[in-house]
Scaffold this motif. Structure first.
Motif, PDB file in Angstrom:
ATOM      1  N   THR A  90      -7.881 -27.797  -1.449  1.00 56.82           N
ATOM      2  CA  THR A  90      -8.676 -26.688  -1.899  1.00 56.82           C
ATOM      3  C   THR A  90      -8.709 -25.644  -0.691  1.00 56.82           C
ATOM      4  O   THR A  90      -9.312 -24.245  -0.818  1.00 56.82           O
ATOM      5  N   GLU A  91      -8.607 -26.019   0.427  1.00 59.55           N
ATOM      6  CA  GLU A  91      -8.607 -25.312   1.743  1.00 59.55           C
ATOM      7  C   GLU A  91      -7.582 -24.111   1.554  1.00 59.55           C
ATOM      8  O   GLU A  91      -7.729 -22.798   2.040  1.00 59.55           O
ATOM      9  N   ASP A  92      -6.362 -24.447   1.159  1.00 62.37           N
ATOM     10  CA  ASP A  92      -5.379 -23.476   0.891  1.00 62.37           C
ATOM     11  C   ASP A  92      -5.789 -22.528  -0.207  1.00 62.37           C
ATOM     12  O   ASP A  92      -5.349 -21.194  -0.118  1.00 62.37           O
ATOM     13  N   GLU A  93      -6.006 -22.915  -1.090  1.00 66.64           N
ATOM     14  CA  GLU A  93      -6.245 -22.147  -2.459  1.00 66.64           C
ATOM     15  C   GLU A  93      -7.660 -21.602  -2.468  1.00 66.64           C
ATOM     16  O   GLU A  93      -7.959 -20.686  -3.389  1.00 66.64           O
ATOM     17  N   HIS A  94      -8.506 -22.034  -1.782  1.00 67.46           N
ATOM     18  CA  HIS A  94      -9.967 -21.441  -1.803  1.00 67.46           C
ATOM     19  C   HIS A  94     -10.553 -21.502  -3.264  1.00 67.46           C
ATOM     20  O   HIS A  94     -11.076 -20.843  -3.603  1.00 67.46           O
ATOM     21  N   SER A  95     -10.355 -22.636  -3.818  1.00 65.21           N
ATOM     22  CA  SER A  95     -10.681 -22.873  -5.056  1.00 65.21           C
ATOM     23  C   SER A  95     -10.490 -24.576  -5.555  1.00 65.21           C
ATOM     24  O   SER A  95      -9.834 -25.187  -4.913  1.00 65.21           O
ATOM     25  N   ARG A 129     -15.409 -27.316  -4.625  1.00 63.99           N
ATOM     26  CA  ARG A 129     -15.024 -27.122  -3.278  1.00 63.99           C
ATOM     27  C   ARG A 129     -16.170 -26.511  -2.590  1.00 63.99           C
ATOM     28  O   ARG A 129     -17.032 -25.614  -3.073  1.00 63.99           O
ATOM     29  N   GLU A 131     -17.463 -25.025   1.560  1.00 65.72           N
ATOM     30  CA  GLU A 131     -17.033 -24.885   3.061  1.00 65.72           C
ATOM     31  C   GLU A 131     -17.594 -25.786   3.907  1.00 65.72           C
ATOM     32  O   GLU A 131     -18.879 -25.514   4.047  1.00 65.72           O
ATOM     33  N   THR A 134     -14.644 -25.682   9.766  1.00 65.40           N
ATOM     34  CA  THR A 134     -13.725 -24.515   9.946  1.00 65.40           C
ATOM     35  C   THR A 134     -12.962 -24.837  11.163  1.00 65.40           C
ATOM     36  O   THR A 134     -13.180 -25.737  12.176  1.00 65.40           O
ATOM     37  N   ASN A 207     -13.636 -30.779   0.593  1.00 63.29           N
ATOM     38  CA  ASN A 207     -12.659 -29.760   1.239  1.00 63.29           C
ATOM     39  C   ASN A 207     -11.353 -30.692   1.439  1.00 63.29           C
ATOM     40  O   ASN A 207     -11.654 -31.775   2.079  1.00 63.29           O
TER      41      ASN A 207
END
Length: 394
Positions: A90-95, A129, A131, A134, A207
């Motif tokens: 999910t971190e790569d695709e932001h979804s 997902r 956030e 970071t 995430n």
């Protein structure tokens, strides 16, 4: 035969010929389903029924494409089997969801058959997902891997687990720090032969990501040595093992910027004492190891910017001030101790008068008596009597 009859016969023949050469379309896949093998991997499968009239020499394959975003399409290699397995982060695709397209195709093209219509399926993660962290990074230590991050919300408790890309590996919890380090945990991994997948989750969200591996930044020391600056680095630690390191240093010298590289410290640079130096550096593994790099260091300063004639200016200003103060102090001391350095000389007439008065008091005779001084040699004889003025007698 009339012209109209001839045209009708031609039209029928043409229509029959067209129908004989018409394309057939493959049926589309059905019963598309997916199953999450773990938090990082999903398997998608489907069914497909082969047409009875499909020639035996026709080979059917399945074309699968991923639609992470409306404008992003990622085609996967065509396959003969009716399922595929894929990693999803999910971190790569932001979804937390994406669409897949599955289509039956002929490879190579066969007879007058054409591919089926694509079937679209939406795949979703078990939790939405969120956030949560970071800058999630890891570095190798002697027997394990240390990971650290910046939480988005300090008050939210995070559960962190991981697995490697090794086949059939299981998800394990990340060990907490025994020294009460904040936002740090340790993985039981001591090499980078396999990739590492990390799961960060809470009760309501999660995430998944692949951490960035870095080299701990070694401390740099600066020493002056006979007109040069020697740049050295402390022990690089076990994070890179036997790998060689490349050192990159950005140097600002009197506002002039340049970058130097070295593999074997110390790095010697000519030192200009009239310049201020600013250093920023990073390290990278050499070409014989897995590519790793450190963060860029903070700015380190050494020396100050000075004008070449600054020392002359300082001398021209400071020396007169010192001399003036010295003269003033000398005058003050002389004034306070002038009786010592320059004693007062009395008036000669006053000295003679005092001598005469002192002599008169010491030699005053008894009234009425006269005395005669007997000279040892032939000299003048002076007679003195009361109320008389001394007279010289030969």
């Amino acid at each position: 035969m009339t012209v109209a009859q001839q045209f009708f016969i031609y039209l029928c023949a043409t229509t029959m010929t067209f129908n004989c050469k018409a394309d057939y379309q493959l049926p589309e896949p059905t019963d598309v389903t997916y199953r999450w093998d773990d938090q990082f991997q999903v398997t998608v499968s489907w069914s497909w029924k082969k047409p009875d009239n499909l020639p035996k020499n026709c080979t059917v394959k399945y074309a699968v494409s991923r639609y992470e975003l409306p404008q992003s399409v990622e085609p996967l290699p065509r396959s003969l089997v009716n399922h595929f397995t894929v990693k999803y982060f999910t971190e790569d695709e932001h979804s937390d969801h994406w669409n897949i397209s599955i289509q039956a195709v002929l490879d190579p093209v066969c007879s007058h058959w054409k591919e089926s219509r694509p079937v679209i399926k939406t795949i979703k993660t078990s939790k939405r997902r969120t956030e949560l962290v970071t800058d999630f990074r890891c570095s190798l230590e002697s027997h394990r891997t240390k990971c650290f991050w910046k939480p988005v919300n300090e008050s939210v408790k995070l559960n962190i687990s991981y697995r490697t890309s090794e086949e059939h590996d299981k998800i394990r919890a990340c060990d907490g720090s025994t020294s009460h380090e904040k936002d740090v945990c340790y993985l039981n991994v001591n090499n980078l032969n396999f990739g590492i997948y990390v799961l960060v989750e809470t009760e309501t969200g999660r995430n998944t990501l692949k951490p960035k591996f870095v080299i701990p930044l070694p401390k740099m020391n600066i020493a002056e040595d006979k007109g040069y600056l020697d740049l050295t680095w402390e022990d690089r630690g076990p994070a890179v093992g036997k790998c060689g390191l490349n050192y990159s240093v950005c140097i600002t010298e009197c506002n002039k910027v340049r970058t130097l590289h070295t593999k074997e410290p110390p790095l010697k640079i000519l030192y200009n004492k009239n310049c201020q130096y600013k250093f920023q550096y990073s390290v990278q593994t050499d070409q014989y190891c897995i590519p790793l790099s450190s963060d860029l260091s903070e700015v380190i300063t050494h020396g100050e910017n000075r004008s070449p004639d600054e020392m002359l200016t300082v001398i021209a200003i400071v020396v007169p001030i010192i001399l003036s103060v010295s003269v003033i102090l000398s005058c003050y001391c002389f004034q306070r101790n002038r009786e010592i350095f320059c004693p007062r000389i009395p008036d000669p007439s006053t000295i003679f008068k005092e001598m005469m008065m002192t002599g008169n008091r010491d030699s005053k005779p008894i009234p009425g008596d006269l005395y005669k001084a007997e000279p040892e040699s032939t000299e003048h004889i002076i007679l003195v009597s009361e109320n008389t003025i001394p007279q010289e007698i030969s």
